[in-house]
Design a protein around this motif. Structure first.
Motif, PDB file in Angstrom:
ATOM      1  N   GLY A 121       0.410  14.894  51.152  1.00  0.00           N
ATOM      2  CA  GLY A 121      -0.475  14.051  50.359  1.00  0.00           C
ATOM      3  C   GLY A 121      -0.923  12.814  51.105  1.00  0.00           C
ATOM      4  O   GLY A 121      -2.023  12.303  50.889  1.00  0.00           O
ATOM      5  N   GLY A 122      -0.089  12.330  52.020  1.00  0.00           N
ATOM      6  CA  GLY A 122      -0.475  11.184  52.828  1.00  0.00           C
ATOM      7  C   GLY A 122      -1.199  11.561  54.098  1.00  0.00           C
ATOM      8  O   GLY A 122      -2.067  10.828  54.582  1.00  0.00           O
ATOM      9  N   GLU A 123      -0.883  12.726  54.641  1.00  0.00           N
ATOM     10  CA  GLU A 123      -1.443  13.159  55.921  1.00  0.00           C
ATOM     11  C   GLU A 123      -2.966  13.254  55.902  1.00  0.00           C
ATOM     12  O   GLU A 123      -3.636  12.738  56.796  1.00  0.00           O
ATOM     13  N   TRP A 124      -3.505  13.911  54.893  1.00  0.00           N
ATOM     14  CA  TRP A 124      -4.942  14.180  54.899  1.00  0.00           C
ATOM     15  C   TRP A 124      -5.743  12.886  54.907  1.00  0.00           C
ATOM     16  O   TRP A 124      -6.657  12.712  55.713  1.00  0.00           O
ATOM     17  N   GLY A 125      -5.374  11.944  54.047  1.00  0.00           N
ATOM     18  CA  GLY A 125      -6.123  10.698  53.976  1.00  0.00           C
ATOM     19  C   GLY A 125      -6.086   9.921  55.273  1.00  0.00           C
ATOM     20  O   GLY A 125      -7.106   9.411  55.751  1.00  0.00           O
ATOM     21  N   THR A 354      -6.494   5.246  49.471  1.00  0.00           N
ATOM     22  CA  THR A 354      -5.901   5.671  48.203  1.00  0.00           C
ATOM     23  C   THR A 354      -6.879   6.505  47.391  1.00  0.00           C
ATOM     24  O   THR A 354      -6.543   7.611  46.935  1.00  0.00           O
ATOM     25  N   GLY A 355      -8.084   6.009  47.196  1.00  0.00           N
ATOM     26  CA  GLY A 355      -9.044   6.696  46.338  1.00  0.00           C
ATOM     27  C   GLY A 355      -9.408   8.072  46.833  1.00  0.00           C
ATOM     28  O   GLY A 355      -9.369   9.055  46.069  1.00  0.00           O
ATOM     29  N   ALA A 356      -9.770   8.185  48.113  1.00  0.00           N
ATOM     30  CA  ALA A 356     -10.176   9.476  48.660  1.00  0.00           C
ATOM     31  C   ALA A 356      -9.030  10.477  48.626  1.00  0.00           C
ATOM     32  O   ALA A 356      -9.205  11.642  48.259  1.00  0.00           O
ATOM     33  N   ALA A 357      -7.823  10.025  48.995  1.00  0.00           N
ATOM     34  CA  ALA A 357      -6.686  10.944  49.046  1.00  0.00           C
ATOM     35  C   ALA A 357      -6.233  11.363  47.654  1.00  0.00           C
ATOM     36  O   ALA A 357      -5.875  12.529  47.437  1.00  0.00           O
ATOM     37  N   VAL A 358      -6.241  10.442  46.688  1.00  0.00           N
ATOM     38  CA  VAL A 358      -5.841  10.805  45.325  1.00  0.00           C
ATOM     39  C   VAL A 358      -6.832  11.809  44.732  1.00  0.00           C
ATOM     40  O   VAL A 358      -6.435  12.820  44.141  1.00  0.00           O
ATOM     41  N   GLY A 359      -8.126  11.560  44.888  1.00  0.00           N
ATOM     42  CA  GLY A 359      -9.123  12.507  44.389  1.00  0.00           C
ATOM     43  C   GLY A 359      -8.974  13.870  45.035  1.00  0.00           C
ATOM     44  O   GLY A 359      -9.028  14.910  44.364  1.00  0.00           O
ATOM     45  N   TYR A 360      -8.774  13.881  46.346  1.00  0.00           N
ATOM     46  CA  TYR A 360      -8.631  15.134  47.090  1.00  0.00           C
ATOM     47  C   TYR A 360      -7.414  15.927  46.611  1.00  0.00           C
ATOM     48  O   TYR A 360      -7.489  17.139  46.380  1.00  0.00           O
ATOM     49  N   ASN A 361      -6.289  15.251  46.440  1.00  0.00           N
ATOM     50  CA  ASN A 361      -5.053  15.953  46.108  1.00  0.00           C
ATOM     51  C   ASN A 361      -4.897  16.259  44.629  1.00  0.00           C
ATOM     52  O   ASN A 361      -4.190  17.208  44.265  1.00  0.00           O
ATOM     53  N   LEU A 362      -5.563  15.502  43.756  1.00  0.00           N
ATOM     54  CA  LEU A 362      -5.586  15.888  42.341  1.00  0.00           C
ATOM     55  C   LEU A 362      -6.329  17.212  42.164  1.00  0.00           C
ATOM     56  O   LEU A 362      -5.964  18.029  41.317  1.00  0.00           O
TER      57      LEU A 362
END
Length: 423
Positions: A121-125, A354-362
């Protein structure tokens, strides 16, 4: 840029290798080994349940590592997330089976899968932002696509190892110890990834910011909640497509259609290789024609192709299954090749990690965690051709199409510290 993009690609390939190797093992062996008291169907569903836990953990990892990325820089995220994912993957290969330690075995499996998802979840962002924020505006789609090639490489590497072991070992040997080897190999890959990332420079966009968000998640929820929900809904179809092809179909074809494990792995791998090769090609098109039009085209293609794909899968014929998977993954890559540029452009710099990674992983929770479980349950109630699975996937594609339609075009958004005049 080439060195940076190569390091980002290598890192995402390694992290997704860790994530995908679990999905393949869940489809093939984890049910009987860790849930032996269940029926074959229930054991498969339980194994896919532990698989889904990784997706539930990914948004939490986005929050944790997104906070680090927005407060302290993108680069630290890449190191810590790789360490966490690599260590938990190696540990999965060391967990004794249910026959050895009873219920503690599936509990340990669940915990380690959660940690895997937390790290990914942290890697992609981190990887995507470090690339996107270094890239010039008129080539941002191309350079940002390098981390997006990583999942294809990770998948091919993971399944290539499984395929080789399947060819060399008997079913009994593979179930006894062979399936553990790819998990142990993750330790070597993680060490290589850390070496590659040790000399990366921090994002210039992060360095030029005078103020950083104190609590990035709070700012995202207050000011960008609609955008987060739209991006999560938009990306759901990509996850659903990919894991329907690479995880659910593997279990379905081997258990219900009697197709050999080796044949299915080879068919899926071949389709994923083509998908990976097309990623930079599609990304270049996004630099010329925009991100949103390609995403809309990919969603529309997915909606149209789900029923033909399921029909081709149900034949059990390798070439026909390959055709079904290939077209589905082309629709997938038409969207996901441009996402690494699109999402950073949608969010303001102070909360971008935070925003891009949360949207991506949700989006992964809706599309990736649920699809293998739901598709397995639907297929069990179906005849020779599981049309219900096709209807389910089509519904997700239409949901994503609607979400992409509500998002703006961002091709010329300012992301990097210094943009060329053409941008």
């Amino acid at each position: 840029m080439l060195r940076l993009a190569a390091a980002a690609l290598a890192g995402t390939a390694i992290e997704f290798y860790d994530f995908f190797i679990y999905g393949t093992a869940a489809a093939l062996v984890l049910g009987p080994l860790f849930f032996p008291t269940f029926s074959p169907l229930a054991g498969t569903l339980a194994a896919f349940g532990t698989f889904g836990v990784g997706f539930v953990a990914r948004p939490l990892g986005s929050v944790l590592f997104g906070h680090i990325g927005d407060r302290h820089g993108r680069r630290p995220v890449l190191v810590v997330s790789l360490l966490l994912t690599g260590a938990s993957t190696v540990a999965v290969g060391c967990v004794p089976s249910y026959a050895s330690i009873g219920t503690a075995a599936p509990v340990l499996l669940l915990v380690l899968r959660f940690l895997q998802g937390l790290g990914l979840g942290g890697e992609w962002g981190g990887a995507v932002l470090l690339t996107a924020e270094h890239a010039p505006a008129d080539r941002r789609g191309l350079w940002s696509s390098f981390p997006q090639i990583g999942p294809a490489l990770g998948f091919v590497l993971a399944n290539g190892v499984i395929l080789a072991l399947s060819a060399m070992l008997s079913d009994a040997q593979f179930a006894a110890w062979g399936w553990r080897v790819p998990f142990w190999a993750a330790g070597v890959l993680a060490a290589a990834g850390l070496w590659l990332r040790s000399s990366l420079a921090e994002s210039p966009r992060f360095l030029e910011m005078r103020e950083h968000a104190r609590v990035p998640l709070v700012e995202v929820v207050r000011g960008h909640w609609r955008l987060v929900l739209l991006t999560a809904g938009a990306l759901s179809v990509g996850y659903a497509l990919f894991y329907a092809v690479t995880t659910w179909s593997l279990a379905y074809a081997t258990e219900r259609l009697g197709v050999s494990r080796t044949v299915m792995l080879a068919v899926i791998m071949a389709a994923v290789v083509v998908k990976g090769a097309l990623t930079p090609v599609v990304a270049v098109l996004s630099d010329r024609y925009g991100r949103r039009p390609l995403c809309l085209a990919g969603c529309a293609g997915a909606a149209v192709w789900m029923f033909p794909m399921i029909a081709l899968l149900s034949t059990g014929e390798p070439l026909l299954m390959f055709l079904g998977f290939l077209v589905a993954l082309i629709a997938f890559v038409t969207m996901f090749a441009v996402i690494a540029a699109y999402l950073p452009e949608l969010y303001e710099p102070r909360v971008r990690c935070t925003g891009a990674a949360v949207g991506y992983n949700l989006g992964g929770v809706v599309g990736g965690a649920l699809t293998p479980i739901v598709a397995t349950a639907i297929a069990e109630q179906s005849g020779r051709v599981p049309w219900g699975v096709a209807a389910y996937l089509t519904g997700i594609a239409l949901l994503s199409l609607g979400c992409f339609a509500l998002l703006p075009e961002t091709r010329f958004a300012k992301v990097t510290a210094v943009e060329p005049a053409t941008g």
